[in-house]
Design a protein around this motif. Structure first.
Motif, short mmCIF file in Angstrom:
data_model
loop_
_atom_site.label_atom_id
_atom_site.label_comp_id
_atom_site.label_asym_id
_atom_site.label_seq_id
_atom_site.Cartn_x
_atom_site.Cartn_y
_atom_site.Cartn_z
N LEU A 52 30.91 -7.97 -7.79
CA LEU A 52 29.70 -7.69 -8.58
C LEU A 52 29.54 -8.72 -9.70
O LEU A 52 28.42 -9.15 -10.01
CB LEU A 52 29.77 -6.28 -9.17
N GLU A 53 30.66 -9.12 -10.28
CA GLU A 53 30.59 -10.10 -11.37
C GLU A 53 30.17 -11.47 -10.84
O GLU A 53 29.35 -12.15 -11.47
CB GLU A 53 31.97 -10.18 -12.05
N GLU A 54 30.69 -11.87 -9.65
CA GLU A 54 30.36 -13.18 -9.11
C GLU A 54 29.07 -13.17 -8.28
O GLU A 54 28.50 -14.23 -7.99
CB GLU A 54 31.53 -13.68 -8.24
N GLY A 55 28.63 -11.98 -7.85
CA GLY A 55 27.39 -11.87 -7.09
C GLY A 55 27.49 -12.41 -5.68
O GLY A 55 26.50 -12.94 -5.15
N ARG A 56 28.64 -12.30 -5.03
CA ARG A 56 28.79 -12.80 -3.67
C ARG A 56 29.85 -11.96 -2.95
O ARG A 56 30.68 -11.31 -3.59
CB ARG A 56 29.20 -14.27 -3.65
N PRO A 57 29.84 -11.91 -1.60
CA PRO A 57 30.83 -11.12 -0.86
C PRO A 57 32.22 -11.78 -0.95
O PRO A 57 32.33 -13.01 -0.97
CB PRO A 57 30.30 -11.13 0.58
N LEU A 58 33.25 -10.95 -0.99
CA LEU A 58 34.62 -11.46 -1.11
C LEU A 58 35.49 -10.78 -0.05
O LEU A 58 35.39 -9.58 0.17
CB LEU A 58 35.17 -11.17 -2.51
N VAL A 74 36.59 -6.41 3.33
CA VAL A 74 35.46 -7.24 2.88
C VAL A 74 34.56 -6.38 2.02
O VAL A 74 34.22 -5.25 2.41
CB VAL A 74 34.65 -7.82 4.06
N VAL A 75 34.19 -6.87 0.82
CA VAL A 75 33.25 -6.16 -0.04
C VAL A 75 32.05 -7.08 -0.27
O VAL A 75 32.19 -8.29 -0.45
CB VAL A 75 33.89 -5.75 -1.37
N ALA A 76 30.84 -6.47 -0.24
CA ALA A 76 29.61 -7.23 -0.49
C ALA A 76 28.81 -6.48 -1.54
O ALA A 76 28.46 -5.30 -1.34
CB ALA A 76 28.79 -7.38 0.79
N PRO A 77 28.52 -7.11 -2.69
CA PRO A 77 27.79 -6.41 -3.74
C PRO A 77 26.29 -6.32 -3.40
O PRO A 77 25.76 -7.13 -2.64
CB PRO A 77 28.02 -7.29 -4.96
N PHE A 78 25.65 -5.32 -3.96
CA PHE A 78 24.18 -5.27 -3.86
C PHE A 78 23.65 -4.68 -5.15
O PHE A 78 24.35 -3.95 -5.86
CB PHE A 78 23.70 -4.47 -2.64
N GLY A 134 17.57 0.38 -10.01
CA GLY A 134 18.26 1.63 -10.36
C GLY A 134 19.50 1.90 -9.52
O GLY A 134 20.01 3.01 -9.52
N PHE A 135 19.97 0.88 -8.83
CA PHE A 135 21.07 1.07 -7.89
C PHE A 135 21.98 -0.14 -8.00
O PHE A 135 21.52 -1.27 -7.80
CB PHE A 135 20.50 1.17 -6.47
N ARG A 136 23.27 0.04 -8.26
CA ARG A 136 24.21 -1.07 -8.33
C ARG A 136 25.52 -0.63 -7.71
O ARG A 136 26.05 0.42 -8.04
CB ARG A 136 24.44 -1.50 -9.79
N GLY A 137 26.02 -1.45 -6.77
CA GLY A 137 27.24 -1.07 -6.09
C GLY A 137 27.57 -2.07 -5.01
O GLY A 137 27.30 -3.27 -5.15
N GLY A 138 28.17 -1.60 -3.90
CA GLY A 138 28.54 -2.54 -2.86
C GLY A 138 28.94 -1.83 -1.59
O GLY A 138 29.12 -0.61 -1.54
N LEU A 139 29.08 -2.68 -0.53
CA LEU A 139 29.53 -2.21 0.77
C LEU A 139 30.96 -2.69 0.98
O LEU A 139 31.29 -3.84 0.71
CB LEU A 139 28.62 -2.79 1.86
N ALA A 150 26.77 -9.80 3.82
CA ALA A 150 25.88 -9.78 2.66
C ALA A 150 24.47 -9.36 3.09
O ALA A 150 23.81 -8.56 2.40
CB ALA A 150 25.84 -11.16 2.00
N GLN A 151 23.98 -9.89 4.23
CA GLN A 151 22.66 -9.49 4.73
C GLN A 151 22.61 -7.99 4.97
O GLN A 151 21.66 -7.30 4.58
CB GLN A 151 22.34 -10.22 6.04
N ALA A 152 23.63 -7.48 5.66
CA ALA A 152 23.65 -6.06 5.98
C ALA A 152 23.72 -5.22 4.72
O ALA A 152 23.07 -4.17 4.61
CB ALA A 152 24.84 -5.75 6.90
N ALA A 153 24.50 -5.69 3.71
CA ALA A 153 24.62 -4.93 2.47
C ALA A 153 23.28 -4.85 1.75
O ALA A 153 22.89 -3.79 1.23
CB ALA A 153 25.68 -5.58 1.57
N ASN A 154 22.56 -5.97 1.69
CA ASN A 154 21.25 -5.95 1.02
C ASN A 154 20.27 -5.03 1.73
O ASN A 154 19.52 -4.28 1.10
CB ASN A 154 20.68 -7.37 0.97
N LEU A 155 20.24 -5.07 3.09
CA LEU A 155 19.35 -4.19 3.82
C LEU A 155 19.73 -2.73 3.61
O LEU A 155 18.87 -1.86 3.42
CB LEU A 155 19.40 -4.55 5.30
N ALA A 156 21.03 -2.46 3.63
CA ALA A 156 21.48 -1.08 3.41
C ALA A 156 21.10 -0.61 2.02
O ALA A 156 20.72 0.56 1.82
CB ALA A 156 22.99 -1.00 3.62
#
Length: 957
Positions: A527-533, A555-559, A563-568, A587-593
């Motif tokens: 979440l801090e770096e804004g990219r999947p790790l 694998v974690v992907a932030p989104f 009003g919504f902040r979290g990750g997959l 990352a694509q799937a996380a954003n769509l989700a």
């Protein structure tokens, strides 16, 4: 013996007929025999139908020279020749005989027209010179004149006339034969010339040579003096050459002949447009073209099927003979031959130009092909050419033979398409066949094949994401949407588990279980770096999430959604490595989700809001309708049950108008029409609706057109029950009436005592008494206004009309306001003209004018002016009160004549008044059949105008 002598004479006449073949000589021989037999003079007059004259053609005689060749006798003139011309038998006059010469088949109807003529108009002896020559049965050929005829020949005269007719017939036949032979020779010569031109022109391949041959052939072979040729160039006809006598000119680009084909009236263009030869007299030519031209001109178009190539014109010059109709046929035949030759020459020239251009283009094409990155093979029949790239791919030389090509290219040679492998490289081979030519193109598709595989994989992945989104949106509720997304993502990425983690109150929690995720964890860093790790095996100690889920690969992907902040998080129980492409897809799937989860949460919120709104509407006191643009009810609030006694669904079934009182249905329909015509604006109306038990209920309807609002899509109408308000107003009115009546008695006592005190008190105290009087009068006015208002509302307000002259009463009223004017420091002007009698209640009208004057003085500052005017205007009486006060805002004007209505503004604050004066005044004026109006602008004062009809209100109200 006499018979033998006559036969001998006839024999000599016969020999004279057979002696020569030339017509004139035959006739002369015949007449010479007649003179030899004793006739002194003989002459033949032949009939010429064109001129209707008898012309002396041949003559013979003895002694002095005898000729009649210069004699021409009109048939309608009088004379022995003309008389004998119309007779049936020889005519004798003095010493001479005149024998009619008649052709075969003559009926001699002209000799006795009255008895024999059957035509219309009927001929007579008087008019036969004019009528008979036009008849098809008319057969006279001429008249044979004989002088000094021996008696021995008189019996032979009819036979001599017949022999003369026979000689004329033989001569005519001979002449016709000679003319026909000459005509055939001329035709043969012309055709020979045409044939020679066709033979000569066939060898020529240049347009100029064809045209020059045409011009010279027309001069030398056909004898024309002038030849002009013009050719079609685009939409113009342009001169090309001219031959005049022995002079030859090329006139292309210099000729005055330059005519538009579509609009020019020149004969050259006309012949082309009409596609036919024109034979024009010199007088029909344009003025500029008449000089040096023969009697006529032939204009011949050069046509080749539907194409017009040009035109040529010919004439025989000054003094030459005309161009004949028969010659036109040869000219047209020649034009057809020349048109074919000219077109062939033009095509040959064009072919030469194209051949040169094609050779140049072919060389350029070869150079281009050599530089192409694709391999190209061109075959013409069995041999052809290969460019540099094709030679490298196929191992060929520059000259290619069909048998040297690889066998697998066979389908492409027939126009197919295939993919082949040469030297480890994939090529797409396309072939095309055009007649004998075959073309092969070899294109390196190694990179494209890789891209296509990647594209197919990307398409499958995108389709999977689309199916995941559709499956998630089919669920209701945030938790169920999250479960559906997690199940799809697990299958898509081959994970053992998929988790959605959201940030709430500074901590990360699982969306499905609500459990808090241990820290530190990889998602906080993502979440801090804004990219999947990724978290691979051996690094579990640095991530509480990996330890909690016992993951060997993570694998974690932030989104971040509104009003919504979290990750997959994708959890793998077995060790695994993750590439950049895999992380990008996660990352694509996380954003769509995240979008799907945000929409699910929004729908949950929307459903809650709908339930809240529904509860509010169900508990509202007013009845709320929503109608469509056709007036059909789409929604009825639950309050309809309490107000109307109907269930909302029953109201919908009844329709929008059935529960409206019949008297007010037109008003309700007009309200809907106004709302539909004015989107967004508010409209109101008061009307009655029917309770379930039939009781009429007065309601106030407020409506607004929200058809364009996507949230409503309808016309919203609110019905407010007026019964509580009307009851309160009734009670208030009764209270005001009762209080007013109770106040009138003490007010009368106060006014009476104040009047007495005014006369008794000393001068110093009189001002205080006047203040008491003024306050009492103001209070009395207020009480009177309240009583009048009560009467108006109760329907008991009355006026007593009688004939009255208002002028003296108005002047008295004006005097009563002079003191007010002095105290207020306001100028008061009175302009009351003589007025006609009026049917009215004078006290009520003075009450109106008094109210207007009182208001004018209230609102006019010191130094201003108040004006009272009264005058007659046509069939009305006008009362006008104007002031120079602060004026009335435009938006306040409609409220002035309402009950308790007063203008609002800083200038009116602190001014006493109940707001009933103008309300009562309006009703008094309307009761007289008149009207009251106001004109005002802020800062410019106000003018109140009362207009009363002189003859009272109209009987119809």
């Amino acid at each position: 013996m006499r018979l033998v002598g006559e036969l001998q004479v006839l024999s000599r006449f016969q020999r004279a007929l057979l002696k020569d073949l030339e017509p004139t000589q035959i006739l002369r021989n015949l007449l010479e025999v007649a003179t030899e037999e004793g006739v002194e003079r003989a002459a033949l007059f032949l009939y010429h139908p064109q001129t209707r004259e008898l012309v002396g053609e041949v003559a013979s005689g003895r002694g002095q020279h005898y000729t009649v060749s210069a004699i021409a006798l009109p048939v309608y003139s009088k004379g022995p020749v003309q008389e004998a011309f119309f007779e049936e038998s020889p005519l004798r006059k003095e010493e001479g005989w005149w024998l009619p010469v008649v052709g075969e088949g003559g009926s001699f109807c002209w000799a006795k027209p009255e008895a024999r003529c059957t035509q219309r108009p009927r001929a007579t002896r008087e008019n036969r010179p004019l009528v008979c020559p036009s008849c098809p049965a008319f057969a006279p050929l001429g008249v044979l004149s004989l002088e000094g005829v021996p008696r021995s020949l008189e019996r032979l005269l009819p036979l001599l006339a017949q022999l003369t007719a026979l000689a004329l017939k033989n001569g005519r036949l001979f002449t016709e034969r000679e003319e026909a032979l000459a005509h055939l020779r001329a035709q043969a010569e012309a055709l020979a010339h045409v044939n020679q031109v066709a033979h000569d022109v066939a060898r020529l391949l240049q347009p100029e040579g064809v045209l020059e041959l045409l011009a010279r052939a027309l001069k030398e072979r056909f004898g024309f003096y002038r030849v002009t040729v013009a050719l079609v160039r685009g939409d113009l006809l342009e001169g090309h050459l001219t031959l005049r006598g022995d002079e030859f000119f090329w006139t292309e680009g210099q000729s005055q002949i330059r005519f538009p084909l579509a609009t020019s009236a020149d004969p050259l263009v006309q012949a082309l447009r009409e596609r036919k030869t024109l034979l024009l007299p010199r007088e029909a030519l344009p003025e500029r073209a008449r000089s040096g031209v023969g009697p006529n001109v032939a204009v011949v178009p050069l046509l080749l099927e539907e194409e017009a190539l040009g035109v040529f014109s010919v004439d025989r010059g000054p003094g030459g003979r005309p161009v004949g109709e028969e010659e036109v046929g040869y000219l047209e035949l020649l034009a057809g031959i020349v048109a074919v030759a000219l077109k062939n020459a033009q095509l040959y020239r064009e072919r030469g130009r194209l051949s040169l251009a094609l050779a140049a283009e072919r060389g350029r094409l070869v150079r281009i092909l050599e530089e192409l990155p694709d391999g190209v093979v061109v075959l013409l029949g069995e041999e052809g050419f290969a460019n540099r790239r094709a030679r490298e791919i196929l191992g060929l030389g520059e000259r290619v033979v069909l048998s040297h090509l690889p066998a697998q290219l066979g389908p492409a040679l027939e126009g197919g398409r295939l993919e082949v492998l040469f030297q480890g490289v994939t090529y797409s081979v396309r072939g095309r066949r055009v007649g004998e030519m075959r073309v092969l193109v070899l294109h390196d598709i190694s990179e494209r094949a890789k891209l296509e595989r990647a594209l197919r994989e990307e398409a499958r992945f995108t389709q999977s994401l689309s199916e995941m989104a559709q499956a998630a949106l089919a669920e209701r509720g945030l938790a169920r949407v999250a479960e559906a997304l997690a199940a799809r993502l697990t299958l898509l990425f081959g994970a053992d588990r998929a988790l959605f983690l959201v940030e709430e109150a500074g901590s990360l929690r699982s969306l499905s279980t609500g459990e808090e995720v241990p820290r530190p964890n990889l998602l906080e860093q993502a979440l801090e770096e804004g990219r999947p790790l990724p978290l691979e095996e051996g690094a579990r100690g640095r991530c509480g999430l990996a330890e909690a889920t016992e993951a060997k690969g993570l694998v974690v992907a932030p989104f971040a959604a509104p009003g919504f902040r979290g990750g997959l998080a994708l959890v793998y129980r077995k060790p695994r490595r993750f590439g950049e492409r895999f992380l990008s897809r996660v990352a694509q799937a996380a954003n769509l989700a995240a979008l799907a989860l945000e929409k699910a949460r929004f729908l949950d919120h929307l459903e809650a809001e709908e339930e809240r709104l529904k509860a509010l509407l169900e508990n509202a006191q007013d009845v709320i309708y929503v109608l469509d643009d056709h007036g059909l009810l789409r929604f009825v609030s639950e309050s309809a049950r309490a107000v109307l006694g109907y269930d909302p669904e029953e109201v919908k079934a009844l329709g929008a108008w059935d529960h409206v009182h019949p008297e007010d249905r037109p008003r309700a329909q007009n309200l809907l029409a106004e709302l539909l015509a004015c989107p967004g604006e508010v409209r109101r109306a008061e009307l009655k609706v029917l309770h379930r038990d039939g009781t009429p209920i007065p309601v106030e309807a407020w409506g607004r057109n929200l058809l364009q609002d996507p949230r409503i899509r309808g016309v919203v109408v609110t019905l407010r029950d007026l019964r509580p308000r009307l009851e309160a107003e009734r009670l208030k009115g009764e209270f005001i009436a009762a209080v007013s009546h109770e106040l009138r008695t003490p007010l009368a006592v106060i006014l009476g005592l104040a009047e007495l005190l005014k006369e008794e008190v000393p001068e110093g105290a009189r001002e205080s008494v006047e203040l008491i009087l003024e306050a009492a009068f103001r209070l009395k006015t207020m009480v009177d206004n309240l009583l009048d208002t009560s009467r108006l509302e109760a329907g008991r307000f009355e006026i007593a009309r009688r004939p009255v002259d208002l002028r003296p009463r108005l002047l008295d009223l004006a005097k009563s306001f002079q003191g007010v004017a002095r105290l207020s420091g306001v100028a008061f002007r009175v302009e009351v003209e003589p007025l006609p009698p009026l049917e009215a209640d004078p006290e009520r009208l003075l009450q109106v004018v008094g109210n207007l004057l009182s208001n004018a003085f209230k609102f006019t500052p010191p130094g201003g002016e108040v004006r009272l005017r009264a005058f007659a205007q046509e069939e009305a009486l006008v009362l006008e009160v104007a002031d120079t006060g602060p004026g009335i805002p435009e938006e306040e004007l409609p409220k002035l004549f309402q009950r308790y209505g007063r203008a609002q503004g800083p200038q009116t604050r602190g001014v006493a008044g109940t707001g009933l004066g103008l309300y009562i005044s309006r009703h008094i004026v309307e009761a007289h059949g008149g009207r009251i109006a106001v004109e005002s602008h802020p800062g410019q004062g106000a003018t109140f105008r009362v207009i009363l009809p002189l003859y009272g209100p109209h009987p119809g109200g």
